[in-house]
Enzyme design. Structure first.
Site, PDB file in Angstrom:
ATOM      1  N   SER A  42       0.836  -1.197   0.000  1.00 20.25           N
ATOM      2  CA  SER A  42       0.000   0.000   0.000  1.00 20.25           C
ATOM      3  C   SER A  42       0.882   1.262   0.000  1.00 20.25           C
ATOM      4  O   SER A  42       1.759   1.383  -0.847  1.00 20.25           O
ATOM      5  CB  SER A  42      -0.934  -0.048   1.216  1.00 20.25           C
ATOM      6  N   ASP A  63      -8.906  -6.463  -4.599  1.00 17.53           N
ATOM      7  CA  ASP A  63      -8.530  -5.152  -4.053  1.00 17.53           C
ATOM      8  C   ASP A  63      -9.153  -4.069  -4.936  1.00 17.53           C
ATOM      9  O   ASP A  63      -8.845  -3.972  -6.116  1.00 17.53           O
ATOM     10  CB  ASP A  63      -6.998  -5.037  -4.050  1.00 17.53           C
ATOM     11  N   HIS A 112      -8.089  -5.185  -0.228  1.00 14.59           N
ATOM     12  CA  HIS A 112      -6.797  -4.526  -0.015  1.00 14.59           C
ATOM     13  C   HIS A 112      -6.023  -5.162   1.142  1.00 14.59           C
ATOM     14  O   HIS A 112      -4.805  -5.267   1.110  1.00 14.59           O
ATOM     15  CB  HIS A 112      -7.044  -3.042   0.249  1.00 14.59           C
TER      16      HIS A 112
END
Lengths: 391, 198
Positions: free
Chosen positions: A157, A322, A355
């Protein structure tokens, strides 16, 4: 009493703090005259100092990536599933460095630290950080630890953005980069979610324009809402559905506005927990760092041009469900690396977890990430045996 | 190395930048990188193959060939290699165009459906051939566009593609006089090296 931790855990770990007395110029034009970084290390740095792996954390992450701070700690560090003896990032082979970024609220210099110029807490006046600023500060930490070149810089991320930035800012100091569940730039939708989270915090009456600490207040409601919104984007529709479905807490509908559905209860709980352990100014700052990240921006939108300095192989990983940083965002990065003629591998891991998948155990993810780390280890070994022959 | 890969290995020039479509466990790319200074990328969708490539230090991209090669610019590399994948594509003909867009030359290996054993199988048993090179039953085979050595040569001719080299391979018949003279009959695997334009 002897601490009993799982055999594949790094066990008990103690954070350390490095103090830097020379000024750090920031992208916003301001300068931090001095700063502290809190960090943890796992494993041993080899004699050649060639086996260091830097872990870059995400939005609400910190330095405590693996192991336990004390025997009572219920949960290990946030990436314990991937860092430890025999794990993907094998601490028997690698010297792992994990820090809390500047502006954080877990021990590194941030909004809750004292501003030496005013003798007052920084609060909302703490400079807005960028990913590039973080990478420069991380390079200072690497200098301090005697690491000239990382065997790998790894992050998921927002952490993946830092890994990307490392290969652009310090190409000679990164031998490999793993960019996981990341994006080369936020979409309008991503920025929109961040803005709602920021507005939730800033409109909390307890926020006091960021001076809440001096007012002995905490903008809990705002933080809670921000986390609830964020949390929705971390999960997939499928994972929420399979975990909570339309399950009710009691047997019947109450025709009111208290918690009724399990998913409401879960989100409120996540928000409540977060609001007592995270700093509001840090949250604002971290979301801004996300919004600002755009290496292509300085190159007329040409990401391949921005990646021209890259000198190391990339592993880019995305997850099928995601939608925060969807697989297409990772492919943007891959395509730009291809156009720039760089070494890159890409895997879209099948996971139902959205995610959050980058933090969770997954056989396919472990196999590809593990093979990548294994090859890095093989390279280190090979280099050492060949330099040994020349001696 | 598999017989067809060995032949292709010899055909790839040193220092070439290549793309290996359906690269499997990366054996060919790894050998070419090690001994011929060849650089490039492999495309694969099998998770085990991808992990094996990563372990070898082969650049591998998870990418379905049916989605095309849009992420590669024109003349992105010197050579595209594709072994045992052509017959599994939705549109082998458009893929051939794509391959010759991203490189001036490509090498393609595929099972030759006109191989004598396949002919016998169909003729005498009256059933779709199942063999070492075509191991699947008709209903679950990924090979949806089977063709013959001759079919492919005809497609190249129709598209104005130059055939630079052609060969057939199999463990038993490689180099045998019969496969050199009647490749369409005696070749188990067809291997073509083709170039853009006439």
């Amino acid at each position: 009493m002897t601490a009993s931790f799982p055999s594949d855990s790094v066990g008990l770990v103690t954070p350390q703090t490095a103090t830097f007395e020379s000024p750090l110029a920031l992208a916003c034009g301001k300068t931090l005259e001095r700063f502290e970084l809190i960090y943890e290390t796992y494993g041993e740095l080899n004699a050649e100092r060639s086996n260091a792996v830097l872990i870059c954390h995400a939005l609400s992450g910190h330095h405590h990536a693996a192991g336990y701070h004390d025997v009572e700690e219920r949960k290990p560090g946030w990436w314990d599933a991937y860092i430890g003896p025999g794990k993907v990032i094998d601490t028997n082979r690698f010297f792992v460095v994990s820090l809390n970024n500047l502006g954080g609220c877990h021990g590194s210099t941030g909004p809750a630290s004292l501003n030496p110029e005013t003798g007052r807490e920084w609060g909302p006046t703490f400079p807005v950080m960028t990913v590039a600023d973080w990478v420069h500060s991380q390079a200072r930490l690497a200098d301090r630890l005697g690491i000239e070149c990382f065997a790998a810089v790894v992050g998921g991320s927002l952490g993946g953005m830092q890994a990307m930035q490392w290969t652009i800012a310090y190409p000679e100091r990164v031998a490999n980069a793993a960019v996981i569940a990341a994006t080369p730039r936020l979409s309008a939708q991503n920025i929109a979610f961040n803005e709602v989270a920021r507005q939730a915090i800033r409109s909390d009456p307890d926020f006091h324009d960021g001076w809440y600490a001096e007012q002995e207040a905490i903008p809990k409601l705002g933080l809670k809402l921000a986390r609830m919104i964020g949390h929705i984007t971390y999960l997939s529709e499928h994972s929420m559905g399979s975990r909570f479905g339309r399950d009710l807490r009691s047997d019947q509908l109450n025709f009111g506005y208290d918690v009724e559905f399990q998913v409401e209860s879960y989100l409120r709980h996540q928000g409540d927990t977060f609001s007592t352990r995270f700093d509001a100014n840090t949250y604002l700052l971290m979301t801004k760092a996300l919004d600002y990240f755009d290496p292509a921006g300085q190159h007329g939108g040409d990401l391949a041009a921005a990646l021209a300095p890259v000198a190391c192989p990339f592993l880019v990983v995305s997850f099928t469900t995601d939608w925060r940083f969807a697989p297409a965002r990772s492919r943007e990065l891959v395509t730009a690396l291809l156009r720039a003629g760089k070494s890159v591998s890409y895997v879209n891991v099948d996971s139902p977890h959205g995610h959050d998948a980058f933090l969770l155990p997954n056989d396919q993810y472990e196999a590809v990430f593990g093979s990548f780390m294994q090859r890095i280890h093989d390279d280190i070994e090979r280099r050492h045996s060949s330099t040994g022959e020349h001696r | 190395m598999r017989a067809d890969l060995e032949l292709i290995y010899d055909w790839v020039p040193a220092d070439a930048r290549i793309l290996d479509l359906g690269c499997g466990d990366g054996t060919l790319l790894a050998a070419l990188a090690k001994h011929k200074n060849v650089t490039g990328y492999g495309l694969e969708i099998d998770p085990d193959g991808i992990a094996a490539c990563l372990g070898k230090g082969v650049n591998v991209l998870e990418q379905d060939l049916d989605d095309g090669l849009d992420n590669f610019v024109d003349d992105a590399c010197d050579l595209v290699v594709m072994t045992q994948a052509l017959q599994a594509l939705r549109r082998p003909d458009t893929m051939l165009d794509e391959m010759l867009r991203v490189a001036p030359e490509c090498i393609i290996a595929f099972p030759n459906f006109a191989y004598w054993k396949h002919r016998l199988h169909l003729t005498f048993r009256g059933r779709m051939p199942v063999s070492r090179s075509l191991p699947h039953a008709w209903y679950d085979t990924p090979n949806i566009h089977l063709s013959t050595f001759q079919d492919f040569a005809n497609l190249c001719r129709a598209k104005g593609i130059t055939i630079v080299d052609q060969a057939v391979g199999s463990a038993d018949h490689e180099g045998h006089w019969s496969s050199r003279w009647w490749p369409n009959l005696f070749g188990e695997t067809a291997i073509f090296r083709v170039r853009r334009g006439r």
